[in-house]
Design an enzyme around this catalytic site. Structure first.
Site, PDB file in Angstrom:
ATOM      1  N   LYS A  82       0.855  -1.180   0.000  1.00  0.00           N
ATOM      2  CA  LYS A  82       0.000   0.000   0.000  1.00  0.00           C
ATOM      3  C   LYS A  82       0.898   1.239   0.000  1.00  0.00           C
ATOM      4  O   LYS A  82       2.058   1.118   0.416  1.00  0.00           O
ATOM      5  CB  LYS A  82      -0.944  -0.011   1.191  1.00  0.00           C
ATOM      6  CG  LYS A  82      -0.295   0.416   2.512  1.00  0.00           C
ATOM      7  CD  LYS A  82      -1.333   0.788   3.542  1.00  0.00           C
ATOM      8  CE  LYS A  82      -0.722   1.702   4.565  1.00  0.00           C
ATOM      9  NZ  LYS A  82      -1.538   2.131   5.632  1.00  0.00           N
ATOM     10  N   HIS A 126      -1.327  -5.879   5.493  1.00  0.00           N
ATOM     11  CA  HIS A 126      -0.772  -6.736   6.550  1.00  0.00           C
ATOM     12  C   HIS A 126      -1.793  -7.044   7.648  1.00  0.00           C
ATOM     13  O   HIS A 126      -1.620  -7.991   8.401  1.00  0.00           O
ATOM     14  CB  HIS A 126       0.518  -6.158   7.130  1.00  0.00           C
ATOM     15  CG  HIS A 126       0.333  -4.935   7.951  1.00  0.00           C
ATOM     16  ND1 HIS A 126       0.313  -3.685   7.408  1.00  0.00           N
ATOM     17  CD2 HIS A 126       0.161  -4.777   9.273  1.00  0.00           C
ATOM     18  CE1 HIS A 126       0.129  -2.809   8.368  1.00  0.00           C
ATOM     19  NE2 HIS A 126       0.036  -3.431   9.505  1.00  0.00           N
ATOM     20  N   LYS A 165      -2.725 -10.941  10.220  1.00  0.00           N
ATOM     21  CA  LYS A 165      -2.726 -11.059  11.678  1.00  0.00           C
ATOM     22  C   LYS A 165      -3.429 -12.343  12.105  1.00  0.00           C
ATOM     23  O   LYS A 165      -4.439 -12.731  11.531  1.00  0.00           O
ATOM     24  CB  LYS A 165      -3.436  -9.848  12.311  1.00  0.00           C
ATOM     25  CG  LYS A 165      -2.587  -8.583  12.257  1.00  0.00           C
ATOM     26  CD  LYS A 165      -3.306  -7.430  12.908  1.00  0.00           C
ATOM     27  CE  LYS A 165      -2.488  -6.168  12.843  1.00  0.00           C
ATOM     28  NZ  LYS A 165      -1.298  -6.209  13.698  1.00  0.00           N
ATOM     29  N   GLU A 217      -4.344   4.534  17.527  1.00  0.00           N
ATOM     30  CA  GLU A 217      -2.900   4.598  17.732  1.00  0.00           C
ATOM     31  C   GLU A 217      -2.608   5.686  18.755  1.00  0.00           C
ATOM     32  O   GLU A 217      -3.277   6.722  18.765  1.00  0.00           O
ATOM     33  CB  GLU A 217      -2.190   4.920  16.424  1.00  0.00           C
ATOM     34  CG  GLU A 217      -2.333   3.817  15.388  1.00  0.00           C
ATOM     35  CD  GLU A 217      -1.696   4.221  14.072  1.00  0.00           C
ATOM     36  OE1 GLU A 217      -0.483   4.124  13.957  1.00  0.00           O
ATOM     37  OE2 GLU A 217      -2.438   4.658  13.176  1.00  0.00           O
ATOM     38  N   ASP A 232      -5.374   6.383   4.373  1.00  0.00           N
ATOM     39  CA  ASP A 232      -4.296   5.593   4.970  1.00  0.00           C
ATOM     40  C   ASP A 232      -4.817   4.357   5.706  1.00  0.00           C
ATOM     41  O   ASP A 232      -4.144   3.331   5.746  1.00  0.00           O
ATOM     42  CB  ASP A 232      -3.521   6.502   5.942  1.00  0.00           C
ATOM     43  CG  ASP A 232      -2.209   5.884   6.389  1.00  0.00           C
ATOM     44  OD1 ASP A 232      -1.456   5.426   5.510  1.00  0.00           O
ATOM     45  OD2 ASP A 232      -1.936   5.844   7.610  1.00  0.00           O
ATOM     46  N   HIS A 264      -7.330  -1.041   5.545  1.00  0.00           N
ATOM     47  CA  HIS A 264      -7.366  -1.937   6.710  1.00  0.00           C
ATOM     48  C   HIS A 264      -8.778  -2.105   7.296  1.00  0.00           C
ATOM     49  O   HIS A 264      -9.246  -3.217   7.505  1.00  0.00           O
ATOM     50  CB  HIS A 264      -6.446  -1.424   7.815  1.00  0.00           C
ATOM     51  CG  HIS A 264      -5.026  -1.233   7.395  1.00  0.00           C
ATOM     52  ND1 HIS A 264      -4.359  -2.128   6.595  1.00  0.00           N
ATOM     53  CD2 HIS A 264      -4.134  -0.250   7.646  1.00  0.00           C
ATOM     54  CE1 HIS A 264      -3.126  -1.702   6.383  1.00  0.00           C
ATOM     55  NE2 HIS A 264      -2.964  -0.560   7.010  1.00  0.00           N
ATOM     56  N   LYS A 302      -4.977   8.848  15.208  1.00  0.00           N
ATOM     57  CA  LYS A 302      -3.641   8.900  15.798  1.00  0.00           C
ATOM     58  C   LYS A 302      -3.664   9.762  17.049  1.00  0.00           C
ATOM     59  O   LYS A 302      -4.562  10.571  17.227  1.00  0.00           O
ATOM     60  CB  LYS A 302      -2.662   9.485  14.792  1.00  0.00           C
ATOM     61  CG  LYS A 302      -2.484   8.581  13.588  1.00  0.00           C
ATOM     62  CD  LYS A 302      -1.268   8.965  12.783  1.00  0.00           C
ATOM     63  CE  LYS A 302      -1.082   8.057  11.602  1.00  0.00           C
ATOM     64  NZ  LYS A 302      -0.615   6.716  11.947  1.00  0.00           N
TER      65      LYS A 302
HETATM   66  P1  NAD Z   1      11.966   4.031   1.821  1.00  0.00           P
HETATM   67  O1  NAD Z   1      11.984   5.402   1.213  1.00  0.00           O
HETATM   68  O2  NAD Z   1      12.540   3.846   3.181  1.00  0.00           O
HETATM   69  O3  NAD Z   1      12.748   3.041   0.835  1.00  0.00           O
HETATM   70  C1  NAD Z   1      12.616   3.086  -0.554  1.00  0.00           C
HETATM   71  C2  NAD Z   1      13.520   2.057  -1.188  1.00  0.00           C
HETATM   72  O4  NAD Z   1      13.330   2.133  -2.598  1.00  0.00           O
HETATM   73  C3  NAD Z   1      15.015   2.249  -0.943  1.00  0.00           C
HETATM   74  O5  NAD Z   1      15.621   0.988  -0.786  1.00  0.00           O
HETATM   75  C4  NAD Z   1      15.508   2.885  -2.249  1.00  0.00           C
HETATM   76  O6  NAD Z   1      16.868   2.607  -2.545  1.00  0.00           O
HETATM   77  C5  NAD Z   1      14.596   2.209  -3.241  1.00  0.00           C
HETATM   78  N1  NAD Z   1      14.434   3.006  -4.472  1.00  0.00           N
HETATM   79  C6  NAD Z   1      13.955   4.263  -4.581  1.00  0.00           C
HETATM   80  N2  NAD Z   1      13.996   4.651  -5.885  1.00  0.00           N
HETATM   81  C7  NAD Z   1      14.502   3.610  -6.593  1.00  0.00           C
HETATM   82  C8  NAD Z   1      14.795   3.394  -7.969  1.00  0.00           C
HETATM   83  N3  NAD Z   1      14.573   4.321  -8.898  1.00  0.00           N
HETATM   84  N4  NAD Z   1      15.289   2.204  -8.318  1.00  0.00           N
HETATM   85  C9  NAD Z   1      15.518   1.232  -7.409  1.00  0.00           C
HETATM   86  N5  NAD Z   1      15.266   1.377  -6.098  1.00  0.00           N
HETATM   87  C10 NAD Z   1      14.772   2.552  -5.695  1.00  0.00           C
HETATM   88  O7  NAD Z   1      10.450   3.543   1.732  1.00  0.00           O
HETATM   89  P2  NAD Z   1       9.708   2.458   2.675  1.00  0.00           P
HETATM   90  O8  NAD Z   1       9.232   3.141   3.899  1.00  0.00           O
HETATM   91  O9  NAD Z   1      10.550   1.246   2.817  1.00  0.00           O
HETATM   92  O10 NAD Z   1       8.402   2.137   1.837  1.00  0.00           O
HETATM   93  C11 NAD Z   1       8.391   1.323   0.669  1.00  0.00           C
HETATM   94  C12 NAD Z   1       6.956   1.127   0.210  1.00  0.00           C
HETATM   95  O11 NAD Z   1       6.223   0.446   1.218  1.00  0.00           O
HETATM   96  C13 NAD Z   1       6.201   2.432  -0.021  1.00  0.00           C
HETATM   97  O12 NAD Z   1       5.272   2.233  -1.064  1.00  0.00           O
HETATM   98  C14 NAD Z   1       5.457   2.645   1.280  1.00  0.00           C
HETATM   99  O13 NAD Z   1       4.316   3.433   1.118  1.00  0.00           O
HETATM  100  C15 NAD Z   1       5.111   1.221   1.625  1.00  0.00           C
HETATM  101  N6  NAD Z   1       4.876   0.992   3.065  1.00  0.00           N
HETATM  102  C16 NAD Z   1       5.843   1.271   3.982  1.00  0.00           C
HETATM  103  C17 NAD Z   1       5.614   1.011   5.331  1.00  0.00           C
HETATM  104  C18 NAD Z   1       6.676   1.265   6.381  1.00  0.00           C
HETATM  105  O14 NAD Z   1       6.454   0.891   7.537  1.00  0.00           O
HETATM  106  N7  NAD Z   1       7.799   1.857   6.051  1.00  0.00           N
HETATM  107  C19 NAD Z   1       4.378   0.460   5.731  1.00  0.00           C
HETATM  108  C20 NAD Z   1       3.422   0.171   4.759  1.00  0.00           C
HETATM  109  C21 NAD Z   1       3.691   0.437   3.433  1.00  0.00           C
END
Ligand code: NAD
Length: 484
Positions: free
Chosen positions: A148, A178, A182, A216, A235, A240, A331
């Site tokens: 998402k 996710h 659960k 939260e 969100d 969810h 939140k």
């Molecule tokens: P982040 O910004 O921490 O990481 C992004 C990753 O993508 C990095 O490894 C970066 O190197 C890579 N990346 C960016 N541009 C790139 C490119 N052009 N080519 C190759 N790799 C590239 O983001 P995140 O928090 O890990 O989130 C990733 C996805 O998961 C997003 O869609 C976010 O909305 C979703 N998400 C994250 C969470 C969370 O807890 N962080 C929870 C739910 C959903």
């Protein structure tokens, strides 16, 4: 009870965005847990692919640190870390260019299951899908996993679906929510469809209303600017809470099979009535002892984005006619607590006279922080003093009932990743489900925008805006306490 861990077949799992927050926090520690439990075979490989400059050794260090930081206490006891790290490789790749793709093609084995986890922003989904095919890396057996947010409205969700459908069949696409991974959410299906007891009562004749709460205690913190572009409706509610509502409300599928379950969930979403403006409350937290206001954290003193939503949903079908589903999420509330409460109707007649405040039976499914299920029943208070009644919960808190087994239960992410490897899509959202959910959510958000709706402020650490209390009071009902 002996827990049974059935190893999955050997696989190559590529994590695009393998250096990102989600990969470090959830995906990699989760995979390590599955490795420690013996579910991930020794020959399986995990290939991190991202833009960062790393070699495999540097990546293994990053993963070891992530496991130490986010792995939790069970992982600290697992001595298998060096063996797990050997299963890791890294490729520097550009989702929008040519760099790294030939290396990835050479590395992937074509005689094992291959899965590609898109742990990157949705703006890259189409690029990754397209390159996986144009570089002839993916096969018709490969699976792709997407995170998402899946769109920010119906139009963008359709575009995303189309960009994936151009390259992959729907049976290869795993859209993760996710919440569906659960333990208790799955138990909800076991309780409903594995017992004779509940299903006959599961309708408007016996159920008064249902509450779904995801509270939260933290605010948006450092993610403020990012969160401000979405808000609680996009969100949390569209995905969810909607998924939880579907599992509660769906008709029994003919079998526990991916399309049978998802067909029934889709029917629920399509049967949702539009929400009236007076049955909707949106809020924003103000400054409090716990931290700054939402506006300050979002970095915009005038933002109207909501950090809280409460609403009354109605399902237009025979089973649920007249049974409101009250949904709320927010939140910086008084506790971190998520639960589904099925509140049954009052007795038609009390034989106990004045003593007889029997209360209502409530089946509560607690999702976090402690997963478990309680059923409030009325009993006679023990001891002398006549027929005094008491309401007590029959309690199945998993940590107490299942002991070590609950402690070792897989986290939602790792369970879902193992389902991807097994090729089981039951707990993943289908494209049409996501689109139907946006079709219901879009008019709500558009209405707020059209009316320039100002969210109601609520105190940090409270139960939310007063208007949310009024939403139930008007119906002579009240929210359950938000308790951890
Ligand atoms: P982040 O910004 O921490 O990481 C992004 C990753 O993508 C990095 O490894 C970066 O190197 C890579 N990346 C960016 N541009 C790139 C490119 N052009 N080519 C190759 N790799 C590239 O983001 P995140 O928090 O890990 O989130 C990733 C996805 O998961 C997003 O869609 C976010 O909305 C979703 N998400 C994250 C969470 C969370 O807890 N962080 C929870 C739910 C959903």
């Amino acid at each position: 009870m002996v827990s049974r861990v059935i190893p999955v077949d050997t696989f190559d799992l590529v994590i695009f965005g393998g250096t990102g927050d989600l990969a470090r926090r959830k995906i990699l520690p989760g995979l390590f847990r599955r490795f420690c439990s013996g579910q991930m075979p020794d020959e399986a490989r995990i290939i991190g692919a991202a833009r960062t400059d790393f070699d495999s050794k540097g990546y293994r260090n990053l993963v070891a640190e992530a496991i130490a930081e986010f792995g939790g206490k069970t992982l600290a006891d697992c001595a298998d870390l060096p063996r797990f790290l050997e299963r890791l490789e890294y490729i520097k790749i550009d989702a929008r260019g040519d760099e790294g793709w030939a290396d990835l093609r050479d590395m992937i084995r074509n005689d094992v299951i291959t899965a590609y986890y898109f742990s990157v922003g949705p703006g890259l989904f189409g690029d990754l899908a397209q390159r996986l095919n144009s570089w002839k890396i993916a096969t018709s057996d490969s699976r792709i996993v997407v995170e998402k947010p899946f769109g920010r409205d119906l139009t963008t969700a359709k575009e995303l679906n189309a960009s994936l459908a151009a390259e992959f069949d729907e049976t290869q696409i795993y859209r993760i929510d996710h919440y569906l991974g659960k333990e208790t959410v799955q138990n909800l299906m076991a309780i409903r469809f594995g017992n004779l007891l509940f299903e006959p009562l599961w309708n408007s004749q016996y159920i008064d209303h249902i509450q779904i709460s995801v509270a939260e205690s933290v605010g948006v913190g450092g993610r403020g600017a990012y969160y401000d572009k979405s808000g609680a409706m996009r969100d949390m509610v569209q995905n969810h809470l909607m998924q939880l509502l579907c599992l509660i409300a769906m008709e029994p599928p003919s079998k526990f099979d991916p399309d049978a379950v998802r067909d029934e969930k889709l029917k629920v979403i399509r049967a949702l009535e539009p929400v009236e403006p007076h049955e909707l409350v949106r809020g924003q937290y103000s400054e409090g002892p716990e931290g700054p206001s939402y506006r300050e954290e979002a970095g915009d003193p005038k933002t109207f984005t909501e950090s809280y939503v409460a609403l009354k949903a109605k399902i237009a079908n025979w089973r649920w006619s007249g049974v409101p589903f009250y949904l709320r999420t927010g939140k910086r509330l008084k506790a971190r607590a998520s639960e589904i409460a099925v509140v049954f109707k009052k007795l038609p007649h009390s034989i106990f006279g004045d003593e007889g405040d029997e209360g209502q039976n409530i089946l509560a499914i607690h999702l976090q922080p402690n997963e478990g299920i309680t059923l409030d029943v009325t009993i006679k208070e023990p001891g002398p003093g006549g027929m005094r009644l008491a309401h007590v919960p029959l309690d199945m808190t998993f940590a107490e009932t299942l002991g070590d087994q609950a402690e070792d239960a897989p986290d939602a992410y790792e369970r879902l990743i193992m389902d991807v490897i097994r090729g089981n899509q039951t707990l993943f959202m289908r494209g049409d489900e996501v689109e139907a959910a946006w079709a219901w959510t879009d008019p709500i958000i558009e209405g707020w925008q059209r009316r320039n709706d100002v969210p109601k402020l609520y105190d940090a650490g409270s139960s939310g805006p007063d208007d949310a209390l009024a939403l139930l009071h008007r119906d002579l009902r009240k929210w359950r306490d938000i308790e951890p």
